[in-house]
Design an enzyme around this catalytic site. Structure first.
Site, PDB file in Angstrom:
ATOM      1  N   HIS A 274      14.918  -4.019 -87.498  1.00  0.00           N
ATOM      2  CA  HIS A 274      16.311  -4.072 -87.044  1.00  0.00           C
ATOM      3  C   HIS A 274      16.926  -2.668 -87.010  1.00  0.00           C
ATOM      4  O   HIS A 274      16.668  -1.851 -87.888  1.00  0.00           O
ATOM      5  CB  HIS A 274      17.133  -4.987 -87.963  1.00  0.00           C
ATOM      6  CG  HIS A 274      18.449  -5.347 -87.354  1.00  0.00           C
ATOM      7  ND1 HIS A 274      19.525  -4.501 -87.402  1.00  0.00           N
ATOM      8  CD2 HIS A 274      18.846  -6.438 -86.651  1.00  0.00           C
ATOM      9  CE1 HIS A 274      20.541  -5.065 -86.757  1.00  0.00           C
ATOM     10  NE2 HIS A 274      20.149  -6.243 -86.296  1.00  0.00           N
TER      11      HIS A 274
ATOM     12  N   GLU B 121      16.672  -5.853 -78.650  1.00  0.00           N
ATOM     13  CA  GLU B 121      17.990  -5.599 -79.251  1.00  0.00           C
ATOM     14  C   GLU B 121      18.382  -4.141 -79.057  1.00  0.00           C
ATOM     15  O   GLU B 121      18.154  -3.306 -79.937  1.00  0.00           O
ATOM     16  CB  GLU B 121      17.942  -5.889 -80.754  1.00  0.00           C
ATOM     17  CG  GLU B 121      18.039  -7.334 -81.118  1.00  0.00           C
ATOM     18  CD  GLU B 121      19.012  -7.550 -82.286  1.00  0.00           C
ATOM     19  OE1 GLU B 121      19.698  -8.573 -82.284  1.00  0.00           O
ATOM     20  OE2 GLU B 121      19.099  -6.691 -83.184  1.00  0.00           O
TER      21      GLU B 121
HETATM   22  P1  PGA Z   1      25.565  -8.959 -83.061  1.00  0.00           P
HETATM   23  O1  PGA Z   1      24.301  -8.619 -83.990  1.00  0.00           O
HETATM   24  O2  PGA Z   1      25.287 -10.294 -82.422  1.00  0.00           O
HETATM   25  O3  PGA Z   1      26.727  -8.979 -83.984  1.00  0.00           O
HETATM   26  O4  PGA Z   1      25.646  -7.882 -82.039  1.00  0.00           O
HETATM   27  C1  PGA Z   1      22.998  -8.863 -83.555  1.00  0.00           C
HETATM   28  C2  PGA Z   1      22.037  -8.289 -84.544  1.00  0.00           C
HETATM   29  O5  PGA Z   1      22.375  -7.269 -85.170  1.00  0.00           O
HETATM   30  O6  PGA Z   1      20.938  -8.827 -84.741  1.00  0.00           O
END
Ligand code: PGA
Length: 258
Positions: free
Chosen positions: A93, A164
């Protein structure tokens, strides 16, 4: 293949009571609605034991140690997690990369450990600090190679990949959700990378999801692309109605397209 919606609670909420209320609310919705989408929640470690036996929700952790056991103050092993019914683990992450200095080689070691212990990794790609939108294909390709080093084709098939982009995470300064076309193209790019390691039809059996400010107001634009297999949801997963709308939307779209 069922769609997958994962709630990443991060370091929230602050009390067990709130965590229980949140889970009860989601469980109730899932029991009432007929949903084929798989739902995973990833609460903070300290709440995991409370949720070891949920009926409709699978349990994920937000991290794990690369080591099996031993003198690693503050770390949690895959075996310890598995005892609590944990089946998934988020790895790579952007918040861990940015705030805790986690590198691709650390992510790789954790990924190998997760595979050994039969935990399903949710491998985030795109979380390179400072990366900008037009560089994302390069960032993703580079992280893929480094994070999956040493893994076999069969290992790759067991991973859930989450695109992401760091700039789309809701808590980042000046964050903006990816356009649905951008998310679609990047996910297609991840499938192309996977198809270098296995026949295309096998690669298409792997789940690749999108994360970054997904919420009830914008989920439709992601869910309408069949290539986007689900979502990794941060902030909106802490609001059960919002989270439920995201799950239902992916579910509606998958029924619609099947
Ligand atoms: P968010 O976070 O939906 O608040 O943008 C996603 C994540 O960090 O996995």
């Amino acid at each position: 293949m069922n769609k997958l919606v994962v709630g990443n609670w991060k370091m929230n909420p602050q009390t067990i009571k709130e965590a229980e209320e949140l889970v009860q609310h989601i469980e109730k919705k899932l029991t009432e609605g007929e949903i084929s989408t798989d739902v995973v929640i990833c609460p903070p470690f300290v709440f995991l034991a409370k949720f070891a036996h949920l009926k409709n929700i699978k349990l994920g952790a937000q991290n794990l140690s690369w080591a099996q056991e031993g003198p690693l103050t503050g770390e949690i092993s895959a075996t310890e997690l598995k005892q609590l019914g944990v089946q998934y683990v988020i790895l790579g992450h952007s918040e861990r990369r940015m705030n805790l200095g986690e590198t691709d080689s650390v992510v790789n070691a954790k990924l190998i450990e997760a595979m050994k212990r039969n935990l399903t990794p949710i491998l985030c790609l795109g979380g390179e600090p400072g990366a900008i939108e037009k560089e994302m294909k390069i960032v993703v390709a580079k992280q893929f190679v480094r994070c999956t080093k040493g893994l076999t084709k069969d290992d790759l098939k067991k991973i859930v990949f989450a695109y992401e982009p760091i700039w789309a995470i809701s808590t980042m300064k000046k964050s903006k959700p990816a356009s649905s076309e951008h998310a679609r193209d990047q996910i297609e790019h991840i499938y192309q990378i996977l198809a270098r390691h296995m026949p295309e039809h096998e690669a298409r059996g792997i789940r690749v999801i999108y994360g970054g400010t997904v919420n009830q107001d914008n989920v439709n634009k992601y869910a309408k692309h069949p290539v986007i297999q689900g979502a990794l949801v941060g902030a909106a997963s802490l609001d059960p109605d919002n989270f439920w709308e995201i799950i239902s939307e992916f579910d509606r779209e998958s029924i619609h397209k099947s």
